[in-house]
Scaffold this motif. Structure first.
Motif, PDB file in Angstrom:
ATOM      1  N   MET A 176      21.383  28.093  25.904  1.00 60.75           N
ATOM      2  CA  MET A 176      21.733  26.677  25.768  1.00 60.75           C
ATOM      3  C   MET A 176      20.547  25.905  25.170  1.00 60.75           C
ATOM      4  O   MET A 176      19.419  26.041  25.643  1.00 60.75           O
ATOM      5  N   ASP A 177      20.818  25.103  24.161  1.00 63.83           N
ATOM      6  CA  ASP A 177      19.764  24.326  23.499  1.00 63.83           C
ATOM      7  C   ASP A 177      19.660  22.951  24.182  1.00 63.83           C
ATOM      8  O   ASP A 177      20.328  21.993  23.797  1.00 63.83           O
ATOM      9  N   TYR A 178      18.810  22.871  25.191  1.00 58.56           N
ATOM     10  CA  TYR A 178      18.698  21.629  25.962  1.00 58.56           C
ATOM     11  C   TYR A 178      18.062  20.515  25.139  1.00 58.56           C
ATOM     12  O   TYR A 178      18.367  19.334  25.350  1.00 58.56           O
ATOM     13  N   LYS A 179      17.191  20.872  24.226  1.00 55.64           N
ATOM     14  CA  LYS A 179      16.590  19.857  23.366  1.00 55.64           C
ATOM     15  C   LYS A 179      17.657  19.194  22.500  1.00 55.64           C
ATOM     16  O   LYS A 179      17.690  17.964  22.357  1.00 55.64           O
ATOM     17  N   PHE A 180      18.551  19.996  21.939  1.00 55.17           N
ATOM     18  CA  PHE A 180      19.657  19.462  21.131  1.00 55.17           C
ATOM     19  C   PHE A 180      20.519  18.525  21.973  1.00 55.17           C
ATOM     20  O   PHE A 180      20.862  17.423  21.542  1.00 55.17           O
ATOM     21  N   ASP A 213      16.481  17.168  33.219  1.00 54.34           N
ATOM     22  CA  ASP A 213      17.630  16.534  33.863  1.00 54.34           C
ATOM     23  C   ASP A 213      18.928  17.242  33.464  1.00 54.34           C
ATOM     24  O   ASP A 213      19.813  17.474  34.304  1.00 54.34           O
ATOM     25  N   ILE A 214      19.025  17.584  32.185  1.00 53.45           N
ATOM     26  CA  ILE A 214      20.239  18.224  31.676  1.00 53.45           C
ATOM     27  C   ILE A 214      20.411  19.605  32.301  1.00 53.45           C
ATOM     28  O   ILE A 214      21.525  20.011  32.651  1.00 53.45           O
ATOM     29  N   LYS A 215      19.313  20.333  32.462  1.00 56.00           N
ATOM     30  CA  LYS A 215      19.384  21.651  33.094  1.00 56.00           C
ATOM     31  C   LYS A 215      19.948  21.544  34.505  1.00 56.00           C
ATOM     32  O   LYS A 215      20.693  22.418  34.960  1.00 56.00           O
ATOM     33  N   VAL A 248      34.458  14.766  13.244  1.00 55.39           N
ATOM     34  CA  VAL A 248      33.487  14.832  14.344  1.00 55.39           C
ATOM     35  C   VAL A 248      32.421  15.852  13.948  1.00 55.39           C
ATOM     36  O   VAL A 248      32.738  17.000  13.641  1.00 55.39           O
ATOM     37  N   LYS A 249      31.166  15.435  13.954  1.00 60.92           N
ATOM     38  CA  LYS A 249      30.078  16.305  13.504  1.00 60.92           C
ATOM     39  C   LYS A 249      29.219  16.763  14.680  1.00 60.92           C
ATOM     40  O   LYS A 249      29.465  16.382  15.840  1.00 60.92           O
ATOM     41  N   ALA A 250      28.214  17.564  14.371  1.00 56.47           N
ATOM     42  CA  ALA A 250      27.341  18.131  15.406  1.00 56.47           C
ATOM     43  C   ALA A 250      26.724  17.027  16.263  1.00 56.47           C
ATOM     44  O   ALA A 250      26.223  16.032  15.745  1.00 56.47           O
ATOM     45  N   GLY A 251      26.779  17.216  17.565  1.00 61.12           N
ATOM     46  CA  GLY A 251      26.224  16.250  18.508  1.00 61.12           C
ATOM     47  C   GLY A 251      27.242  15.251  19.014  1.00 61.12           C
ATOM     48  O   GLY A 251      26.976  14.533  19.980  1.00 61.12           O
ATOM     49  N   GLU A 252      28.411  15.203  18.371  1.00 66.08           N
ATOM     50  CA  GLU A 252      29.447  14.246  18.773  1.00 66.08           C
ATOM     51  C   GLU A 252      30.509  14.941  19.625  1.00 66.08           C
ATOM     52  O   GLU A 252      30.604  16.165  19.658  1.00 66.08           O
ATOM     53  N   ILE A 253      31.336  14.127  20.293  1.00 64.50           N
ATOM     54  CA  ILE A 253      32.349  14.675  21.198  1.00 64.50           C
ATOM     55  C   ILE A 253      33.752  14.301  20.724  1.00 64.50           C
ATOM     56  O   ILE A 253      33.936  13.402  19.908  1.00 64.50           O
ATOM     57  N   PHE A 254      34.738  15.016  21.246  1.00 66.28           N
ATOM     58  CA  PHE A 254      36.136  14.716  20.968  1.00 66.28           C
ATOM     59  C   PHE A 254      36.973  15.058  22.203  1.00 66.28           C
ATOM     60  O   PHE A 254      36.536  15.794  23.085  1.00 66.28           O
ATOM     61  N   GLY A 255      38.175  14.491  22.255  1.00 69.47           N
ATOM     62  CA  GLY A 255      39.114  14.813  23.325  1.00 69.47           C
ATOM     63  C   GLY A 255      38.977  13.983  24.578  1.00 69.47           C
ATOM     64  O   GLY A 255      39.761  14.135  25.517  1.00 69.47           O
TER      65      GLY A 255
END
Length: 219
Positions: free
Chosen positions: A1-5, A19-21, A75-82
């Motif tokens: 998992m790329d936590y920095k991304f 925090d994300i971890k 919807v591109k990288a880093g964005e969400i959908f649904g």
């Protein structure tokens, strides 16, 4: 998992990699990969998950009764959908979500994201606020599309969309996320008519282009 991304996305804005971890296991993450043109979510399907693009991108497409597609968004990288459908889990999708290229997606359980977990993680409130902000921005984007397609003139539709892209990119030279057919679908015009109009606009000295890259010129 790329936590920095993930820490650089709008959904996890304000959270550190550490925090994300800590919070990620609460969201029941599930990673999947899709090939170009593969349908990720079908019209008529229901979902209780939010998808985030890790690599690649997806198009939101609505099919008419006769099978004609119309792209409503990308919807591109880093964005969400649904998220809208996940918030109303019994609501059937009115659109297809289609991979625009080879794409990696991580899915999160919506109810787990917006509810405080048994561990009482202090991060859920931030995630909820971020989700509200994302929803508000998407509403503005859909409003923009309505503006772009409000004119009867193809040139005016093209000018409206490309002008917005120049503003977003803070440059008169930029690339758009659509190929020619996808742009025609997005602007709700015929592809041949769109290509002809772009050629006329280039001949008139308004712009130049190569595939999905454009340069707007001063008159």
């Amino acid at each position: 998992m790329d936590y920095k991304f993930l820490s650089e996305t709008n959904l996890f804005k304000g959270l550190s990699e550490g925090d994300i971890k800590k919070v990620l296991p609460c969201l029941k993450p599930e990673e999947k990969t899709y090939q170009k043109n593969e349908i990720i979510l079908h019209t008529g399907q229901t979902t209780n998950k939010i998808g985030m693009i890790i690599k690649g991108g997806v198009n939101i497409s609505v099919l008419s009764y006769w099978g004609q597609g119309q792209i409503f968004g990308h919807v591109k990288a880093g964005e969400i959908f649904g998220e809208n459908y996940a918030a109303v889990p019994d609501k059937e999708l009115l659109c297809d979500v289609i991979a625009a290229k080879n794409t990696e997606i991580i899915f999160f359980d919506f109810s787990a994201l917006v509810s405080t977990c048994q561990k009482s993680c202090p991060y859920h409130n931030e995630l909820i606020l971020n989700l509200i902000m994302i929803a508000a921005r998407k509403n503005l984007l859909f409003s923009s599309r309505m503006i772009h397609t409000s004119s009867k003139s193809i040139r005016d539709r093209v000018s409206s969309y490309l002008s917005e892209q120049a503003t977003i990119n803070n440059s008169n030279y930029f690339s758009i996320p659509f190929n020619r057919q996808e742009l025609a679908d997005y602007l709700n015009v015929d592809r041949s008519a769109l290509s002809n109009e772009l050629s006329k606009m280039r001949a008139d000295g308004l712009l130049d282009f190569y595939k999905n890259s454009f340069e707007l010129k001063k008159i």
